[in-house]
Write a protein that holds these residues in place. Structure first.
Motif, PDB file in Angstrom:
ATOM      1  N   LEU A  75       0.835  -1.207   0.000  1.00  0.00           N
ATOM      2  CA  LEU A  75       0.000   0.000   0.000  1.00  0.00           C
ATOM      3  C   LEU A  75       0.866   1.252   0.000  1.00  0.00           C
ATOM      4  CD1 LEU A  75      -2.546   1.720   0.370  1.00  0.00           C
ATOM      5  CD2 LEU A  75      -2.514   1.105   2.810  1.00  0.00           C
ATOM      6  N   ARG A  76       1.873   1.271   0.830  1.00  0.00           N
ATOM      7  CA  ARG A  76       2.737   2.463   0.903  1.00  0.00           C
ATOM      8  C   ARG A  76       3.511   2.670  -0.397  1.00  0.00           C
ATOM      9  NH1 ARG A  76       3.425   0.438   6.407  1.00  0.00           N
ATOM     10  NH2 ARG A  76       2.368   1.890   7.828  1.00  0.00           N
ATOM     11  N   LYS A  77       3.990   1.594  -1.003  1.00  0.00           N
ATOM     12  CA  LYS A  77       4.686   1.710  -2.288  1.00  0.00           C
ATOM     13  C   LYS A  77       3.750   2.276  -3.354  1.00  0.00           C
ATOM     14  CE  LYS A  77       8.040  -2.072  -1.770  1.00  0.00           C
ATOM     15  NZ  LYS A  77       8.456  -3.399  -2.318  1.00  0.00           N
ATOM     16  N   ALA A  78       2.518   1.783  -3.376  1.00  0.00           N
ATOM     17  CA  ALA A  78       1.546   2.250  -4.359  1.00  0.00           C
ATOM     18  C   ALA A  78       1.193   3.711  -4.120  1.00  0.00           C
ATOM     19  CB  ALA A  78       0.293   1.380  -4.296  1.00  0.00           C
ATOM     20  N   HIS A  79       0.996   4.065  -2.859  1.00  0.00           N
ATOM     21  CA  HIS A  79       0.589   5.425  -2.506  1.00  0.00           C
ATOM     22  C   HIS A  79       1.669   6.439  -2.870  1.00  0.00           C
ATOM     23  CE1 HIS A  79      -2.083   8.148  -0.270  1.00  0.00           C
ATOM     24  NE2 HIS A  79      -0.982   8.725   0.203  1.00  0.00           N
ATOM     25  N   ALA A  80       2.924   5.998  -2.907  1.00  0.00           N
ATOM     26  CA  ALA A  80       4.014   6.886  -3.293  1.00  0.00           C
ATOM     27  C   ALA A  80       3.949   7.252  -4.773  1.00  0.00           C
ATOM     28  CB  ALA A  80       5.353   6.229  -2.976  1.00  0.00           C
ATOM     29  N   VAL A  81       3.273   6.409  -5.565  1.00  0.00           N
ATOM     30  CA  VAL A  81       3.105   6.680  -6.993  1.00  0.00           C
ATOM     31  C   VAL A  81       1.879   7.538  -7.243  1.00  0.00           C
ATOM     32  CG1 VAL A  81       2.733   5.618  -9.267  1.00  0.00           C
ATOM     33  CG2 VAL A  81       4.250   4.522  -7.591  1.00  0.00           C
ATOM     34  N   HIS A  82       0.773   7.192  -6.571  1.00  0.00           N
ATOM     35  CA  HIS A  82      -0.480   7.934  -6.718  1.00  0.00           C
ATOM     36  C   HIS A  82      -1.316   7.701  -5.461  1.00  0.00           C
ATOM     37  CE1 HIS A  82      -4.529   9.018  -8.104  1.00  0.00           C
ATOM     38  NE2 HIS A  82      -3.934   9.713  -9.053  1.00  0.00           N
ATOM     39  N   PRO A  83      -2.017   8.718  -4.959  1.00  0.00           N
ATOM     40  CA  PRO A  83      -2.838   8.529  -3.757  1.00  0.00           C
ATOM     41  C   PRO A  83      -3.819   7.367  -3.916  1.00  0.00           C
ATOM     42  CG  PRO A  83      -2.673  10.858  -4.298  1.00  0.00           C
ATOM     43  CD  PRO A  83      -2.045  10.116  -5.445  1.00  0.00           C
ATOM     44  N   ILE A  84      -3.879   6.536  -2.894  1.00  0.00           N
ATOM     45  CA  ILE A  84      -4.800   5.401  -2.867  1.00  0.00           C
ATOM     46  C   ILE A  84      -6.010   5.792  -2.020  1.00  0.00           C
ATOM     47  CG2 ILE A  84      -5.111   2.987  -2.225  1.00  0.00           C
ATOM     48  CD1 ILE A  84      -3.170   3.482  -4.584  1.00  0.00           C
ATOM     49  N   ALA A  85      -7.183   5.733  -2.631  1.00  0.00           N
ATOM     50  CA  ALA A  85      -8.400   6.177  -1.951  1.00  0.00           C
ATOM     51  C   ALA A  85      -8.985   5.112  -1.042  1.00  0.00           C
ATOM     52  CB  ALA A  85      -9.448   6.609  -2.979  1.00  0.00           C
ATOM     53  N   ALA A  86      -8.770   3.833  -1.380  1.00  0.00           N
ATOM     54  CA  ALA A  86      -9.395   2.766  -0.599  1.00  0.00           C
ATOM     55  C   ALA A  86      -8.616   1.465  -0.726  1.00  0.00           C
ATOM     56  CB  ALA A  86     -10.835   2.538  -1.066  1.00  0.00           C
ATOM     57  N   VAL A  87      -8.624   0.706   0.346  1.00  0.00           N
ATOM     58  CA  VAL A  87      -8.102  -0.658   0.347  1.00  0.00           C
ATOM     59  C   VAL A  87      -9.252  -1.587   0.673  1.00  0.00           C
ATOM     60  CG1 VAL A  87      -6.551  -2.307   1.465  1.00  0.00           C
ATOM     61  CG2 VAL A  87      -5.781   0.036   1.030  1.00  0.00           C
ATOM     62  N   GLN A  88      -9.443  -2.577  -0.178  1.00  0.00           N
ATOM     63  CA  GLN A  88     -10.517  -3.555   0.052  1.00  0.00           C
ATOM     64  C   GLN A  88      -9.904  -4.906   0.402  1.00  0.00           C
ATOM     65  OE1 GLN A  88     -13.975  -5.823  -2.533  1.00  0.00           O
ATOM     66  NE2 GLN A  88     -13.708  -3.625  -2.865  1.00  0.00           N
ATOM     67  N   THR A  89     -10.302  -5.435   1.544  1.00  0.00           N
ATOM     68  CA  THR A  89      -9.766  -6.706   2.020  1.00  0.00           C
ATOM     69  C   THR A  89     -10.850  -7.415   2.828  1.00  0.00           C
ATOM     70  OG1 THR A  89      -7.457  -5.982   2.085  1.00  0.00           O
ATOM     71  CG2 THR A  89      -8.047  -7.744   3.568  1.00  0.00           C
ATOM     72  N   GLU A  90     -10.789  -8.724   2.854  1.00  0.00           N
ATOM     73  CA  GLU A  90     -11.713  -9.460   3.705  1.00  0.00           C
ATOM     74  C   GLU A  90     -11.461  -9.076   5.163  1.00  0.00           C
ATOM     75  OE1 GLU A  90     -13.226 -14.002   4.726  1.00  0.00           O
ATOM     76  OE2 GLU A  90     -11.705 -13.695   3.185  1.00  0.00           O
ATOM     77  N   TYR A  91     -12.547  -8.730   5.852  1.00  0.00           N
ATOM     78  CA  TYR A  91     -12.436  -8.373   7.270  1.00  0.00           C
ATOM     79  C   TYR A  91     -13.761  -8.664   7.942  1.00  0.00           C
ATOM     80  CZ  TYR A  91     -11.236  -5.491  11.411  1.00  0.00           C
ATOM     81  OH  TYR A  91     -10.961  -5.036  12.694  1.00  0.00           O
ATOM     82  N   SER A  92     -13.701  -9.439   8.980  1.00  0.00           N
ATOM     83  CA  SER A  92     -14.881  -9.775   9.772  1.00  0.00           C
ATOM     84  C   SER A  92     -14.386 -10.299  11.106  1.00  0.00           C
ATOM     85  CB  SER A  92     -15.721 -10.852   9.065  1.00  0.00           C
ATOM     86  OG  SER A  92     -15.017 -12.092   9.041  1.00  0.00           O
ATOM     87  N   LEU A  93     -15.308 -10.654  11.965  1.00  0.00           N
ATOM     88  CA  LEU A  93     -14.917 -11.213  13.255  1.00  0.00           C
ATOM     89  C   LEU A  93     -14.018 -12.429  13.091  1.00  0.00           C
ATOM     90  CD1 LEU A  93     -18.292 -10.791  15.119  1.00  0.00           C
ATOM     91  CD2 LEU A  93     -16.084 -10.029  16.029  1.00  0.00           C
ATOM     92  N   TRP A  94     -14.232 -13.220  12.028  1.00  0.00           N
ATOM     93  CA  TRP A  94     -13.438 -14.439  11.913  1.00  0.00           C
ATOM     94  C   TRP A  94     -12.237 -14.297  10.990  1.00  0.00           C
ATOM     95  CZ3 TRP A  94     -16.149 -19.349   9.475  1.00  0.00           C
ATOM     96  CH2 TRP A  94     -16.325 -19.174   8.103  1.00  0.00           C
ATOM     97  N   THR A  95     -12.042 -13.141  10.359  1.00  0.00           N
ATOM     98  CA  THR A  95     -10.863 -12.868   9.538  1.00  0.00           C
ATOM     99  C   THR A  95     -10.305 -11.515   9.930  1.00  0.00           C
ATOM    100  OG1 THR A  95     -11.653 -14.209   7.677  1.00  0.00           O
ATOM    101  CG2 THR A  95      -9.991 -12.540   7.191  1.00  0.00           C
TER     102      THR A  95
END
Length: 330
Positions: free
Chosen positions: A158-178
């Motif tokens: 994410l940081r490497k990408a953001h150094a090239v162009h601002p990243i507006a959102a990161v989408q990842t699996e996230y829940s109580l069990w992940t």
């Protein structure tokens, strides 16, 4: 519905993951039902619609785009490149020329001149992240993309990408069990000003009031290959549901609303995009925006369901090797 920011967009904190309407969980609903659900979602206050070139190998975009075209200026439309169907197979390809073709195909299918939030669906580890983000930045310069997102990446990427162009959102699996996002990515999003979009926030249907039976999953349901839905893991995990549903009842909400409400309470920049093919479940999910959980409920919930109490990895080893998210130490 309460709203939260993604880049320059102000959207409902509960969005709609559109994958289920075309892909992944067996036989999808009819196009007529899919259209009805999309429009009902908007009527209920959803303004964040998430698709991808991969879903249904283009069919999802063909459904979502024309259906939402009459209200296009009232929604945030998200899609993804970098992983698509080729000759009936899922292929990860982050080369700039491939991403460019995917974009043009998606614009045509979505019947729009610009995609509001365009994700790199998976980082192709054979291609430097800077090269893929560089191509996405050119799409922004051309006015074909408004904001750039990343899916299933580590904080370092994410940081490497953001150094090239601002990243507006990161989408990842996230829940109580992940809970992998809690290792570092959530903090990195806060540091960089990126929104975090949680997919599969209901643990692929596990954290609801529906009594799942993996034996009844459709032949092409992707959960059949996920360890947590296989024995002995599934039976071990199912033992947590009685107490989980009791907590939901105590909190005055449904199981789905408890899972979504927990996520929305974690950080002010977290968005949730549950997917469904059921109008009743859609209404249930949207109502999670009204749920207020006490700190006591949150603490008991996190003690009940966490990475130590859940049995089995979230993906089989070959799939896990494709993604870039941090992993907890064994």
């Amino acid at each position: 519905m309460k709203t939260r920011r993604i880049g320059d967009f102000n959207v409902g904190e509960v969005g709609l993951g559109c994958m289920n309407l075309s892909h992944a969980y067996g036989v999808p609903p009819s196009p007529e039902l899919g259209k009805k659900l999309l429009l009902e979602a908007f009527d209920l206050g959803i303004t964040h619609f998430d698709s991808a070139a991969l879903y249904g190998f283009g069919r999802n975009e063909e459904l979502v785009g024309p259906t939402l075209k009459p209200i296009r200026d009232q929604i945030m439309l998200a899609s993804k490149c970098g992983m698509q169907g080729v000759d009936g197979m899922r292929v990860i390809d982050g080369r700039p020329e491939t991403m460019r073709k995917t974009l043009e195909d998606s614009l045509r299918r979505l019947q729009t001149e610009v995609i509001d939030l365009y994700y790199l669906h998976r980082w192709d580890k054979k291609v430097p992240i800077e090269d893929s983000i560089g191509e996405l930045s050119r799409m922004v310069e051309e006015g074909k993309v408004c904001a750039i997102g990343l899916s299933e990446v580590s904080a370092n990427t994410l940081r490497k990408a953001h150094a090239v162009h601002p990243i507006a959102a990161v989408q990842t699996e996230y829940s109580l069990w992940t809970r992998n996002a809690e290792i570092e990515v959530l903090d990195a999003c806060e540091e960089l000003g990126a929104a975090f979009v949680a997919f599969s926030p209901l643990a692929r249907g596990f954290l609801t009031d529906t009594d799942l039976d993996p034996a009844n999953f459709a032949e092409k349901d992707i959960r059949r290959n996920m360890p947590r839905f296989q024995e002995p893991h599934f039976s071990n995990n199912a033992e947590l549901l009685t107490e989980y549903r009791a907590l939901a009842k105590e909190a005055g909400c449904t199981g789905a609303q408890l899972a979504l409400g927990w996520l929305l309470a974690k950080r002010p920049y977290i968005h949730v995009i549950p997917g469904t093919t059921s109008l009743a479940h859609l209404r249930d999910d949207v109502a999670a925006s009204e749920v207020e959980l006490s700190q006591d409920i949150i603490e008991r919930l996190e003690k009940l369901i966490n990475r130590e109490t859940i049995s089995g990895p979230r993906y089989p080893a070959p799939t896990q090797a494709e993604i870039d998210t941090e992993e907890f130490a064994a």
